[in-house]
Design an enzyme around this catalytic site. Structure first.
Site, mmCIF file in Angstrom:
data_model
loop_
_atom_site.group_PDB
_atom_site.id
_atom_site.type_symbol
_atom_site.label_atom_id
_atom_site.label_comp_id
_atom_site.label_asym_id
_atom_site.label_seq_id
_atom_site.Cartn_x
_atom_site.Cartn_y
_atom_site.Cartn_z
ATOM 1 N N GLU A 245 5.807 0.443 -5.435
ATOM 2 C CA GLU A 245 4.500 0.972 -5.031
ATOM 3 C C GLU A 245 3.480 -0.073 -5.442
ATOM 4 O O GLU A 245 3.287 -0.340 -6.624
ATOM 5 C CB GLU A 245 4.235 2.329 -5.694
ATOM 6 C CG GLU A 245 3.020 3.049 -5.146
ATOM 7 C CD GLU A 245 1.771 2.753 -5.948
ATOM 8 O OE1 GLU A 245 0.932 1.971 -5.441
ATOM 9 O OE2 GLU A 245 1.626 3.274 -7.054
ATOM 10 N N CYS A 279 -4.751 2.514 -7.320
ATOM 11 C CA CYS A 279 -4.196 1.882 -6.129
ATOM 12 C C CYS A 279 -4.532 2.653 -4.857
ATOM 13 O O CYS A 279 -4.670 2.065 -3.785
ATOM 14 C CB CYS A 279 -2.680 1.739 -6.267
ATOM 15 S SG CYS A 279 -1.838 3.287 -6.645
ATOM 16 N N GLU A 455 7.996 8.009 -4.250
ATOM 17 C CA GLU A 455 8.001 8.690 -5.526
ATOM 18 C C GLU A 455 7.535 10.130 -5.315
ATOM 19 O O GLU A 455 7.049 10.482 -4.245
ATOM 20 C CB GLU A 455 7.083 7.988 -6.540
ATOM 21 C CG GLU A 455 7.565 6.601 -6.941
ATOM 22 C CD GLU A 455 6.705 5.962 -8.016
ATOM 23 O OE1 GLU A 455 5.476 6.215 -8.019
ATOM 24 O OE2 GLU A 455 7.255 5.228 -8.851
#
Length: 472
Positions: A245, A279, A455
């Site tokens: 990620e 993010c 995830e």
């Protein structure tokens, strides 16, 4: 001052092979607030060997027993809630209210999600005349970032353990202290020897040793896109599974019929949450030309209403950046935006008034941003919002997708079907319509150079087993 002198390997705390020590700085005071040892490549190798031995037993542990350990982990973390929150405030600079609800509250909620999910997960199924068994892959190397240190460690370690894998955790150098509290909670939960290991270290030392070790079967990595490329390159030598990620430059698209004040203020809050060090932050605000001037005014006012200061104050909404280097990076992007001709409507590169100590940056908003400007294309990872105009939905979708990233996005409209239709055109791993919250049961991850794999929830759990077909 927290002074840790041991790493956790093979069920015990032990002194690492070398005497190197990492000092952890409080970004609000610029003072050292803790130390941890730096694990060497030899320490990592020992942890991996122990994890491989532990895997033989843990992989065969019944699901009901794994659930018991995870339930005790949840209780042990809950008992440390305030200590975890204060630790993350000190090492990351997150405001204390945000640390309690998000930095610690979200990991606790995630463990609870897996406690509900694991009993229902199909580890075996019949397909035609065959039986398909989902077996744990093996040893998982978990490498976590500093911005949400506990959440990222839990999001990797808990589903891996639930699936029957063993874990070697290498936390970020800038924020390793909360990982020690997680390790202590796992010890309190009674986790068997060899199942979990903690090896803090440098990226080039412990990190690369973990990624290249032939007995590590999965690397779960969260961090920058540049580092993610390096991880994938190193892992390819032993054909590991890599779940990554990475970065984001997420758009928030406001359609003309949307509730403009809600859309703008919520987008500003996303862009500035955790000092912009998120993010998934919506850092590109795309507004129809007819509402553009109003949106700029609303965003500037929202930025001015941010309370920047001591992260231990309950009134603070934005703390410092993580480090001197990160502050310099963000300031350089702000300066570049100004030199490229973007219009500064809030903030700027200077320190906020009265905050000369600490790595603070003003919450900054740029208007008249072109899609080709660096501030519209690069992940700044600081409190900087870019506002871009568009003329129709075609152009909005084109601007939104004109990025190497594809992690997150938002769409705003009074018409849910219209918003959903546009959301399907946006290239991103998760899209929120009208400010809905992320669902911890839904898959989380990106496309393009924002990474691969998923995830959270069932999709996060499915990254750690592999399918075996038995034809009989």
């Amino acid at each position: 001052m927290k002074d840790y002198q041991a790493i956790y390997v093979d069920g015990r705390w032990r002194t690492p092979r070398e005497k190197a020590v990492l000092e952890v700085e409080n970004p609000a005071t610029q003072e050292v607030m803790g130390t941890v040892p730096l694990a060497s490549a030899g320490d990592v190798a020992e942890a991996v060997r122990a994890a491989r031995r532990g895997f033989d037993t843990w992989s065969r542990t019944p699901v009901a027993e794994r659930l018991g350990y995870l339930s005790r982990l949840r209780d042990a973390l809950a008992a440390r809630h305030e200590e975890l929150a204060h630790t993350i405030v000190a090492e990351v600079g997150a405001p204390v209210s945000f640390a309690r609800t998000v930095q610690v509250g979200a990991p606790l909620a995630l463990v609870a999600c897996y406690l509900e999910l694991l009993p229902e997960f199909g580890f075996t199924e019949r397909l035609g005349g065959s039986q398909v068994i989902k077996e744990p892959l093996g040893v998982v190397g978990a490498i976590t970032p500093w911005n949400y240190p506990l959440f990222q460690a839990v999001a990797k370690a808990v589903p891996a353990l639930a699936a029957g894998c063993t874990v070697v955790l290498e936390p970020a150098e800038a924020a390793p202290l909360s990982a020690y509290l997680l390790a202590e909670a796992l010890v309190d939960a009674g986790l068997p020897r060899g199942v979990f290991h903690l090896v803090p270290g440098s990226g080039r030392g412990a990190g690369e040793a973990l990624v290249t070790h032939p007995d590590v079967d999965v690397i779960s990595f969260t961090g920058s896109t540049r580092t993610g490329r390096r991880v994938a390159e190193l892992a390819s030598g032993t054909v590991k599974r890599v779940v990554s990620e990475l970065g984001g430059k997420s758009p928030s698209i406001v359609l003309p019929d949307a509730d403009l004040p809600q859309a703008v203020t919520t987008t500003v809050a996303s862009a500035f949450a955790n000092s912009g060090q998120t993010c998934t932050a919506w850092t590109r605000l795309l507004v129809h030309i007819s509402e553009y001037d109003n949106a700029v005014d609303l965003a500037a006012k929202a930025a001015e209403n941010c309370v920047v200061g001591d992260p231990m104050s309950e009134q603070t909404t934005m703390g410092p950046l993580i480090s001197h280097e990160q502050r310099q990076r963000v300031r350089s992007y702000i300066a570049e935006g100004l030199s490229d001709g973007a219009r500064l409507v809030a903030g700027g590169p200077e320190a906020p008034p009265g905050l000369d100590t600490g790595y603070y940056v003003q919450p900054t908003v740029f208007a008249d941003v072109r899609p080709d400007m660096s501030i519209a294309r690069q992940e700044i990872f600081g409190p900087v919002l870019c506002i871009l105009p568009y003329t129709d939905e075609e152009e909005a979708a084109r601007i939104a997708n004109d990025s190497i990233y594809g992690l997150s996005a938002a769409v705003w409209s009074a018409d849910p079907e219209r918003a959903a239709a546009l959301a399907r055109r946006v290239q991103a791993g998760q899209i929120q319509i009208n400010g809905t919250q992320l669902d911890l049961l839904a898959p989380f991850g990106g496309c393009k150079q924002s990474g691969n794999g998923r995830e959270l929830g069932r999709y996060g759990l499915e990254e750690f087993p592999q399918a075996k077909a038995i034809h009989a």
